[in-house]
Design a protein around this motif. Sequence first.
Motif, short mmCIF file in Angstrom:
data_model
loop_
_atom_site.label_atom_id
_atom_site.label_comp_id
_atom_site.label_asym_id
_atom_site.label_seq_id
_atom_site.Cartn_x
_atom_site.Cartn_y
_atom_site.Cartn_z
N ASN A 1 21.66 -6.73 60.09
CA ASN A 1 21.12 -7.16 58.81
C ASN A 1 21.83 -6.50 57.63
O ASN A 1 21.92 -5.27 57.55
N THR A 2 22.28 -7.32 56.71
CA THR A 2 23.03 -6.86 55.55
C THR A 2 22.20 -5.95 54.64
O THR A 2 22.65 -4.88 54.23
N TYR A 3 20.99 -6.39 54.32
CA TYR A 3 20.15 -5.62 53.40
C TYR A 3 19.90 -4.21 53.94
O TYR A 3 20.09 -3.21 53.24
N HIS A 4 19.49 -4.12 55.19
CA HIS A 4 19.13 -2.82 55.76
C HIS A 4 20.35 -1.92 55.92
O HIS A 4 20.29 -0.71 55.65
N LEU A 5 21.48 -2.48 56.34
CA LEU A 5 22.68 -1.65 56.52
C LEU A 5 23.29 -1.25 55.18
O LEU A 5 23.94 -0.20 55.08
N ALA A 6 23.09 -2.07 54.14
CA ALA A 6 23.56 -1.69 52.81
C ALA A 6 22.80 -0.48 52.28
O ALA A 6 23.35 0.37 51.57
N LEU A 7 21.52 -0.38 52.66
CA LEU A 7 20.71 0.77 52.24
C LEU A 7 21.06 2.02 53.04
O LEU A 7 21.18 3.12 52.50
N ARG A 8 21.23 1.86 54.35
CA ARG A 8 21.61 2.99 55.20
C ARG A 8 22.30 2.49 56.46
O ARG A 8 21.80 1.57 57.08
N PRO A 9 23.46 2.99 56.77
CA PRO A 9 24.14 4.12 56.15
C PRO A 9 24.96 3.76 54.92
O PRO A 9 25.54 4.61 54.28
N GLY A 10 25.02 2.46 54.56
CA GLY A 10 25.87 1.96 53.49
C GLY A 10 27.06 1.22 54.07
O GLY A 10 27.66 1.66 55.06
N ALA A 11 27.40 0.09 53.47
CA ALA A 11 28.50 -0.72 53.99
C ALA A 11 29.82 0.03 53.94
O ALA A 11 30.70 -0.16 54.79
N THR B 1 8.69 -9.66 48.98
CA THR B 1 8.39 -10.26 47.68
C THR B 1 7.92 -9.22 46.66
O THR B 1 8.31 -9.26 45.49
N ALA B 2 7.11 -8.27 47.12
CA ALA B 2 6.56 -7.28 46.19
C ALA B 2 7.61 -6.28 45.72
O ALA B 2 7.37 -5.55 44.75
N LEU B 3 8.75 -6.25 46.39
CA LEU B 3 9.78 -5.25 46.07
C LEU B 3 11.04 -5.87 45.48
O LEU B 3 12.07 -5.21 45.39
N ARG B 4 10.96 -7.11 45.03
CA ARG B 4 12.18 -7.73 44.50
C ARG B 4 11.89 -8.61 43.29
O ARG B 4 10.79 -9.08 43.08
N LYS B 5 12.94 -8.79 42.48
CA LYS B 5 12.92 -9.73 41.37
C LYS B 5 14.11 -10.66 41.54
O LYS B 5 15.20 -10.22 41.92
N SER C 1 14.25 -0.42 46.90
CA SER C 1 14.35 0.05 48.28
C SER C 1 13.00 0.43 48.85
O SER C 1 12.24 1.18 48.21
N HIS C 2 12.70 -0.05 50.06
CA HIS C 2 11.46 0.32 50.73
C HIS C 2 11.54 1.75 51.26
O HIS C 2 10.55 2.29 51.73
N ILE C 3 12.73 2.36 51.17
CA ILE C 3 12.92 3.73 51.68
C ILE C 3 12.68 4.77 50.59
O ILE C 3 11.87 5.68 50.75
N ASP C 4 13.38 4.62 49.44
CA ASP C 4 13.27 5.65 48.41
C ASP C 4 13.05 5.09 47.01
O ASP C 4 13.06 5.84 46.03
N GLY C 5 12.87 3.78 46.88
CA GLY C 5 12.59 3.20 45.58
C GLY C 5 13.82 2.90 44.74
O GLY C 5 13.69 2.36 43.64
N SER C 6 15.01 3.24 45.23
CA SER C 6 16.23 2.96 44.47
C SER C 6 16.47 1.45 44.43
O SER C 6 15.96 0.70 45.25
N LEU C 7 17.26 1.02 43.45
CA LEU C 7 17.50 -0.41 43.25
C LEU C 7 18.75 -0.86 43.99
O LEU C 7 19.78 -0.18 43.98
#
Length: 372
Positions: free
Chosen positions: A62-72, A104-108, A118-124
Motif C-alpha cells: 500500500n502506497t499510503y502506508h509505506l509513504a508514512l513508514r518507512p518512507g518511499a 474520511t475523518a483524517l483527510r480533506k 497521519s493516523h500515526i503521529d498527526g503529520s500531514l
Amino acid sequence: MSRFRFELIAVDPQTGARTGRFHTPHGVVETPAFMPVGTLATVKGLTTEMVRQTGAQMVLANTYHLALRPGADVVEELGGLHKFMNWDGPILTDSGGFQVFSLTALRKIDDHHVVFKSHIDGSLLELTPEQAVRIQEQLGADVIMCLDECPPHDAPPERLRQAVDRTTAWAARCREAQQRSDQALFGIVQGATDPEMRARSAEGLLKLDFPGYAIGGLSVGEAPEEMYRTLDATTPLLPTEKPRYLMGVGKPIDLVEGVLRGVDLFDCVIPTRNGRNASAFTSQGQVKLRNQKHRTDPGPLDPECACPVCRQYSRAYLRHLFIAEEMLGPILLSWHNIAYYQQLMQNLRLAIREGRAAAFREGLLARWNESV
C-alpha cells in the motif's frame, strides 16, 4: 515489446469466466489469481517463504502506508520493494485511493489533491495524482494504480458523479506523470452500484488506454447481490484483451462470483484477518476454532488441504494456541487461509479450462452450506 502482456487461454462458454497469463517483469501470473495483502511490505505474520509455499504468485502493498513508514525514499534507497521485502515475484501497489474512503475523518479532498492527517503521529501527507505515481515509482512495484476517489456506496447522485469525474481527471494526470516503462499503470472504474455511473467511468478511462483496469468501490457496505449486479454491468465494459482487477474482494464466494463474471485478479485482507481471529476457510465451510467442539478434535483443519498446517497440526492443537493466546495460532491459521484461497483459484482455473465453471460454483455452495 512491452514487458506486460495478458494472454487469454480459455473462456467458459456458459459464464464468461476466463483463465489466462499475465506476463510481468517479475514473472507470469496465472489468472484468475488472488493476491495476498502485504500492506506494509509484509503479509501479516508470514515470511515471504511461507507466502510462496501457499502458491501465491503476486502480492499487494500500500502506497499510503509505506509513504508514512518507512518512507518511499527509504525503500528506493534500499533497492525497491522487491528487494526490501525479499519477494522476487510480481507486486502491485494501491495508490492510497482506498484510504480516501476509509480515513474520511483524517483527510480533506478537492480536485487538486487529498491531504491526510497521519493516523500515526498527526503529520500531514499530501497526495496528488502526480505524487501517488512518483511514490509508486520509488517503491518499484510491477503494477501501480491511479489515484482515485472511492465514494460511499450510498452516496447521492451528484456526489457520485463528482467522484467519478474526479477519478477520471486524476487518471489522466497519473498517465501524464508516469515515467517508468517497467510498471503497468491501471485505471480504476468507480461509480458505486449505479450502472450509469460505472459506464460513465469506464468510458472516460478507456480513452486513456491503460494496460489494465480495476473495478473499485465495491465490498464497502453494499449487499453482495448489489456487488454481483454491478459486476454484471461493469466487466462487459472492459477490454477483453486486458486484465481486470476487482479491488478489495473478498470472501471465497465473492471470488467465485467475481471469476464467473470475468474478473482476473483479486486482493483482500479477509484470509489473514480471519486467521488472526481463529476463523478458518475450509472445503467444508468456515471453521471457528474457539468453539468448544474442537477442544479434543484430533483431525486436521481441512482433510482436503495439503498445506503444512493441515498436514502437521490438529484442530485441538490450533484451538489450544488461540485459547492460550500463543502467537503461533494466528500465524498458522493465516498461512492455511491463504493456501486455501490459492487452491480455490487453482481449482477455478482448471474448471474454466474444462468448461465447468458453473458446476464448480454449485458444488462449492452445496458444501459450504453444510454445517461445520
